[in-house]
Scaffold this active site. Structure first.
Site, mmCIF file in Angstrom:
data_model
loop_
_atom_site.group_PDB
_atom_site.id
_atom_site.type_symbol
_atom_site.label_atom_id
_atom_site.label_comp_id
_atom_site.label_asym_id
_atom_site.label_seq_id
_atom_site.Cartn_x
_atom_site.Cartn_y
_atom_site.Cartn_z
ATOM 1 C CE LYS A 84 -4.488 -1.506 1.108
ATOM 2 N NZ LYS A 84 -4.398 -2.823 1.771
ATOM 3 C CD GLU A 106 -10.208 4.674 1.197
ATOM 4 O OE1 GLU A 106 -10.052 5.896 1.040
ATOM 5 O OE2 GLU A 106 -9.522 3.819 0.592
ATOM 6 C CB SER A 374 -0.323 -8.153 -1.304
ATOM 7 O OG SER A 374 -1.155 -8.984 -0.502
#
Ligand SMILES: *Cc1c(COP(=O)(O)O)cnc(C)c1O
Length: 397
Positions: A84, A106, A374
């Site tokens: 991310k 968010e 990930s």
């Protein structure tokens, strides 16, 4: 810059937000061509995130499965523990360029909130993260991390009090305060230009891993496999390989939860229909009245009722394949990687891994399966404990 992918994407927002989206698109177009912006992004990728991330041959796991060689793209080794931050660093640089003083975001599981709070601290920006009350209760450690980093966590008590409601609140806040505020979206969803911009920032995963695979193996993988929540880590790695079809198959793995036939899952492409959510047209989990359905996945990061619009297009055109992996297989893959390779994966990534484990025996030992790992699984220890308690299934440890 592409605003639609076939019939998907677009800017389904309140009219008052359109000038803000147009400004963002213009500024991003400029930044993309600006050598200084690109140099700074590359510098931070290398020295702050720790890129490039390794491509690792999981020999014991491959041997255990029999068949293909499984390689892992180690996004779990990035600063903050997942992919991310590749995106939040890019968007924060853009926010600074646009003289915005405040970042909002968010978050569901809290990983995107942490990645945004991290870059806000790095650039000295104010940060507010919208998070549903239900998620705040079940992801307490990430709430603490965000606060430690100086961010304010706003409790969202509307609707189901989870990710989709947090995103609604963030869009509402942004509509009211766009002069001083930059909205950092965490995946390849939302109104244009977010799907295209987030894809670009995450494409580093695919570009690196294609080169690494050719260097280390002298050939391309047969399958490139990634989990799909909103779809940013998947699109990031697919970008490197979409031009290699049909020799290379891109496979997106959605959260099958208790099984597609139970209706208790978060598989928007495999089990959803076309609709509009959070500013874009895409596959969604909705009831017959178009109301968004409750989703379920053992992994909080895949628990989103929509998917990035480009994935909807790739699915329709059969340019990528989408499958669902259920909770038990993902949990089994989680334990297997821990035991055989000494790597505790994120439960999201364990979905991609479970697909690789299932198909590996149908390939020969010369074939390569590339799995995007990930994120790391430290955040999931409590989830795993609760899962085994609930299902009364013995934890193999
Ligand atoms: C958030 C998250 C995901 C899901 O988001 P995508 O946009 O689909 O990539 C997957 N894995 C990890 C580790 C995450 O934190």
């Amino acid at each position: 810059m592409k605003s639609h992918y076939g019939i998907y994407g677009g800017q389904y927002v309140a009219e008052t937000l359109l000038p803000t989206l147009h400004e963002l698109e213009r500024e991003y177009e400029k930044a993309k061509k600006d050598p200084e912006f690109r140099a700074e992004l590359e510098h931070l990728f290398k020295h702050y995130i720790g890129r490039e991330s390794p491509l690792y041959h999981a020999r014991r796991l491959s041997q255990h499965c029999g068949g293909a060689q499984i390689y892992l793209k180690r996004e779990d080794l990035n600063h903050t523990g997942a992919h991310k931050v590749n995106n939040t660093i890019g968007q924060a640089l853009l926010a600074r360029k646009m003289n915005k003083k405040r970042l909002i975001a968010e978050t569901g599981a809290g990983m995107h909130g942490v990645a945004t709070a991290t870059v806000a601290a790095l650039f000295g920006l104010e940060c507010e993260v919208f998070m549903g009350a239900v998620d705040i209760a079940r992801q307490a450690p990430n709430v603490e991390r965000m606060e430690m980093l100086g961010a304010k966590v706003q409790t969202v008590t509307t609707g189901s009090q989870t990710l989709k409601d947090a995103m609604n609140e963030a869009i509402r806040d942004w509509t009211a305060r766009s002069e001083d505020t930059f909205y950092v979206i965490g995946t390849v969803a939302g109104p244009h230009p977010y799907p295209a911009m987030v894809r670009d920032f995450q494409s580093v995963i695919g570009l690196e891993s294609r080169r690494q695979c050719l260097e280390q193996c002298g050939k391309l993988p047969r399958e490139v496999i990634a989990c799909v929540g909103g779809g940013s880590n998947a699109l990031g790695i697919f970008v490197g390989f979409l031009q290699d079809a049909p020799q290379v198959n891109c496979v997106g793995v959605e959260a099958g939860g208790h099984g597609l036939d139970t209706g208790i899952h978060a598989a928007s492409i495999c089990g959803g229909r076309v609709g509009v959510l959070h500013g874009c047209k895409t596959y969604l989990l909705q009831d017959n009245d178009g109301q968004i359905r409750q989703t379920h996945s053992v992994s909080a990061g895949l628990d989103y009722p929509g998917v990035g619009p480009e994935h909807s297009h790739l699915a329709d055109e059969k340019l990528a394949r989408y499958v669902a992996v259920n909770d038990p297989e993902a949990v089994e893959a989680f334990h297997l990687l821990a035991r055989l390779e000494g790597i505790i994966p994120a439960l999201e990534s364990a979905h991609a891994l479970a697909h690789a484990i299932a198909v590996a025996p149908s390939y020969s030992p010369e074939d390569i399966l590339l799995v995007n790992l990930s994120g790391r699984g430290d955040k999931d220890m409590e989830n795993i404990r609760r899962y085994h308690e609930k299902t009364q299934q013995k934890n193999p440890q």
